[in-house]
Design an enzyme around this catalytic site. Structure first.
Site, PDB file in Angstrom:
ATOM      1  N   LYS A  32      13.715  -1.109 -35.189  1.00 27.58           N
ATOM      2  CA  LYS A  32      13.952  -2.723 -35.315  1.00 27.58           C
ATOM      3  C   LYS A  32      12.487  -3.443 -35.393  1.00 27.58           C
ATOM      4  CE  LYS A  32      13.365  -2.858 -30.027  1.00 27.58           C
ATOM      5  NZ  LYS A  32      12.176  -3.511 -29.909  1.00 27.58           N
ATOM      6  N   THR A  33      11.420  -3.057 -34.875  1.00 31.01           N
ATOM      7  CA  THR A  33      10.305  -3.836 -34.987  1.00 31.01           C
ATOM      8  C   THR A  33       9.990  -4.058 -36.621  1.00 31.01           C
ATOM      9  OG1 THR A  33       9.232  -2.885 -33.180  1.00 31.01           O
ATOM     10  CG2 THR A  33       7.585  -3.927 -34.453  1.00 31.01           C
ATOM     11  N   ASP A 224      13.881 -10.396 -29.374  1.00 32.61           N
ATOM     12  CA  ASP A 224      13.675  -9.067 -29.391  1.00 32.61           C
ATOM     13  C   ASP A 224      14.212  -8.522 -27.758  1.00 32.61           C
ATOM     14  OD1 ASP A 224      13.339  -6.348 -30.009  1.00 32.61           O
ATOM     15  OD2 ASP A 224      11.188  -6.430 -29.477  1.00 32.61           O
ATOM     16  N   GLU A 225      14.825  -7.250 -27.754  1.00 29.03           N
ATOM     17  CA  GLU A 225      15.351  -6.716 -26.319  1.00 29.03           C
ATOM     18  C   GLU A 225      16.091  -7.582 -25.913  1.00 29.03           C
ATOM     19  OE1 GLU A 225      14.667  -3.718 -26.013  1.00 29.03           O
ATOM     20  OE2 GLU A 225      12.649  -3.110 -26.879  1.00 29.03           O
ATOM     21  N   GLN A 255      20.647   0.611 -24.130  1.00 27.47           N
ATOM     22  CA  GLN A 255      19.363   0.449 -23.447  1.00 27.47           C
ATOM     23  C   GLN A 255      19.217  -0.383 -22.444  1.00 27.47           C
ATOM     24  OE1 GLN A 255      16.042   2.262 -25.994  1.00 27.47           O
ATOM     25  NE2 GLN A 255      17.501   1.398 -27.695  1.00 27.47           N
ATOM     26  N   ARG A 618      13.925   9.540 -25.972  1.00 25.19           N
ATOM     27  CA  ARG A 618      12.426   9.532 -26.426  1.00 25.19           C
ATOM     28  C   ARG A 618      11.983  10.640 -26.970  1.00 25.19           C
ATOM     29  NH1 ARG A 618      12.146   4.888 -26.554  1.00 25.19           N
ATOM     30  NH2 ARG A 618      14.612   5.012 -26.421  1.00 25.19           N
TER      31      ARG A 618
END
Length: 684
Positions: A32-33, A224-225, A255, A618
């Protein structure tokens, strides 16, 4: 020309959709970044001025990383003198709080504040609440200031305050305290983190010219997020984007794990309510984990019914099965995983830094830390004491805040008698009472001759000397031309602490000379960061103000480079989002831990499942999970039961480990044991 060939089809679609509302559902590890930074660069390449682009995220670290990536993608434009200039090309990439500080520094006078307002952190907020509690009578047990402050924060950030319910005793007290709390901050020309957003919303509601200016400046907004936004943050984004409607939000409802601190998942799930024309793009190709790990994560999260469907997949290969361990107690759990980490290091030369141990609650770290220390394995505990929580750092920052704004009562009260200068607790309590009676700051009371005349000669002299110190230092910072020279602030900082006797106080108060020198080094390191960025028109006060803003807003600065470079990571599940590790150990898969015991009564079982999903995703290569038959609490073993989430893992993806052999058992036996475990969980 921006090269988009490295993007997959869904990433490219997200980058090339430049106008109108867009929802990018970015699953864990889907890049995503990369998409956000390429999209910003693509906007600039297509003629959008960087000044009209706003990207908002939740941490300064993420904002800095995005800014650096964008600058690498956008070519420098030569200036007339042949040099390159980047600064004018920069879009605004910052946190919610940093954005609001920028806006309020320009417009806050319209709300009755001065532009040099200070921002209180949690410790200073607690100080205000404790002062208020000390002046009100409570019949029942003394209330918890932290609980009151938590309620105030959650209340402020709710989109529906009327529907906000909590412990009625706490709420009744907080309702009584909130007006006093807000009045106390206002009297000191101070705001807290929540106020930064709420005051910006108030500014927009009451001053349409300020709102229009911000809308015209930020015509393209990215967030973002987005699943982590609360009601106030949603209203801020909506206020800025509702005119041009060029809003792109990136997030993953799977998330969303911060409901306990106000995040409202409905902001993402129900985006069509405010933007019916929104284009939804799913990023599902994972670049982090093996197929086995992703299948397990998909199987877990599909049990949450209220979600936007996604199915993560990877080209990383099948990978080994997930290993499930059963231990007699938490000490065996910790010891075994440390032995596994050491075995991998000795046989495969796997660095310690490639291993992370994840846990649900902070109390679980004790056994893990003990085992790591006994094995002489270095580790990094994320969530330990912050550099900025150290006593000497807080004292110095309080001095700076008080010098910038002498009416900041919390900062002044912290350092008035540090080091000791004759301003006793009794003296300060009388000054505080006088300030409340006269509705002025404590410093205002100190300067009032009518007030100081009521004190004995020694106390009066101490008050006058303190006022002279403050005003003399402020005059020097404001008027001494030598303070504008390069390095002048750094020299002044150490000189000031030496002059007031603070360095000697540290040497005297610590048990060893080494401890005192360590605290002095901490201060010198902090002072050494002065003037990293300055402008020709800056005064020393301007630079100190900007420095304090950076320190107060950058809540995770202290964790970025702490600890040894090669060390095992110990981290809570709530802190691990956004991180990745080749080898992950998830401990404590037990009822009451995960899912947490509060989840049933609070109705947050779905969020607990999302937390497990975040922990699983993770892992890059291997994943070990465990539960204990007993866990120590207050020194006594308490019986434990395996988590209900374990039965949601597909049996074919999991193998059992024999605790004695430390080796996986056969696949057939493992499946039989796993089926027996699921049956046992069902019987609970």
């Amino acid at each position: 020309m921006l090269n988009l060939s490295s993007l997959n089809p869904q990433q490219r679609q997200a980058v090339e959709t430049l106008r109108g509302p867009v929802l990018i559902l970015a699953g864990a590890g889907t890049g995503k970044t990369r998409v956000i930074t390429y999209r910003i660069a693509h906007l600039i390449e297509h003629g959008v001025s960087p000044e009209n682009i706003l990207a908002v995220t939740f941490t300064n670290k993420a904002a800095r990383e995005m800014q650096e990536r964008v600058l690498k993608l956008v070519p420098r434009k030569p200036r007339n003198n042949g040099s390159s200039e980047r600064k004018a090309e920069r879009p605004t990439i910052c946190t919610f709080h940093s954005l609001c500080v920028r806006i309020l520094r320009q417009h806050i006078e319209k709300l009755g504040y001065k532009r040099n307002f200070v921002i209180y952190d949690e410790t200073e907020q607690l100080g205000v609440v404790k002062k208020i509690l000390a002046h009100i009578s409570v019949k029942k047990e003394k209330p918890d200031a932290a609980a009151i402050l938590s309620w105030i924060s959650r209340y402020k950030n709710r989109s529906d305050r009327e529907g906000f319910a909590t412990n009625p005793d706490v709420r009744a007290l907080a309702d009584h305290i909130l007006p006093r709390y807000e009045s106390a901050l206002r009297a000191c020309n101070a705001v807290d983190f929540d106020d930064l957003i709420l005051l910006t919303l108030q500014l927009f509601a009451e001053h349409q010219d300020a709102l229009a200016a911000c809308r015209e400046k930020y015509q393209y907004v990215m967030v973002d997020e987005y699943q982590d936004t609360n009601g106030a943050q949603f209203n801020l984004v909506h206020s800025l984007a509702s005119k041009h409607r060029n809003l792109c939000v990136v997030g993953d409802d799977d998330q969303s794990i911060y409901g306990w601190r106000g995040a409202e998942i409905a902001n993402l799930l129900e985006m069509e309510k405010d933007y019916p024309e929104v284009k939804v793009i799913k990023l599902e190709q994972n670049y982090r984990s093996t197929t086995t790990i992703l299948k397990a994560a998909n199987a877990i999260i599909k049990n949450n019914l209220r979600r936007r469907g996604k199915n993560l997949w990877s080209n990383k290969g099948q990978g080994p099965k997930i290993t499930l361990h059963t231990f007699s107690d938490d000490e065996a759990e910790a010891r075994t995983f440390v032995e596994q980490i050491e075995y991998a290091r000795s046989t495969n030369r796997t660095p310690w830094s490639e291993h992370a141990i994840l846990f649900r609650t902070n109390m679980q770290s004790r056994a893990l830390e003990t085992a790591l220390r006994q094995a002489s394995v270095p580790y990094h505990l994320i969530g330990g004491q912050s550099f900025f929580d150290r006593r000497e750092i807080r004292d110095f920052l309080a001095y700076l805040k008080m010098l910038l704004n002498p009416n900041d009562d919390v900062s002044l009260l912290r350092i008035a008698n540090v080091p000791a200068r004759g301003l006793s607790d009794v003296t300060m309590e009388r000054l505080l009472a006088a300030s409340q009676e006269r509705k002025c700051s404590v410093f205002g009371a100190m300067k009032n001759p009518v007030v100081t005349a009521t004190f004995q000669a020694n106390a009066r002299g101490a008050i006058e000397r303190f006022v002279d110190l403050v005003e003399g230092t402020r005059n020097r910072l404001q008027q001494d031309p030598g303070m504008r020279a390069q390095g002048a602030l750094r020299s002044w900082g150490c000189e000031f602490l030496e002059q007031i006797g603070y360095f000697n106080e540290l040497k005297r108060s610590e048990k060893t000379a080494e401890a005192g020198e360590s605290r002095i080094r901490n201060l010198k390191d902090l002072i050494g960061s002065f003037e990293d960025e300055k402008h020709d028109s800056d005064t020393p006060m301007d630079r100190l103000e900007r420095f304090l803003e950076e320190v107060t807003l950058d809540t995770e600065r202290e964790t970025e480079d702490e600890g040894p470079s090669d060390a095992v990571t110990l981290i809570t599940m709530h802190s691990c989002k956004g991180l990745e590790f080749p080898h992950v150990y998830i401990v404590g898969l037990e009822e009451g831990l995960l899912p947490h015991s509060r989840s049933k009564e609070e109705g947050t079982l779905d969020e607990e499942r999302r937390l497990f999903y975040v922990a699983i995703t993770r892992a890059m290569q291997t994943l070990n999970i465990s539960y204990c038959l007993a866990r120590k609490k207050y020194g006594q073993p308490i019986a434990c039961h395996p988590s209900t989430f374990l039965k949601e893992l597909p049996g074919e993806l999991v193998e059992h480990a024999d605790e004695k052999a430390k080796q996986p058992v056969t696949a057939d036996a493992g499946k039989a044991r796993f089926d027996a475990l699921r049956a046992a969980i069902d019987a609970l």
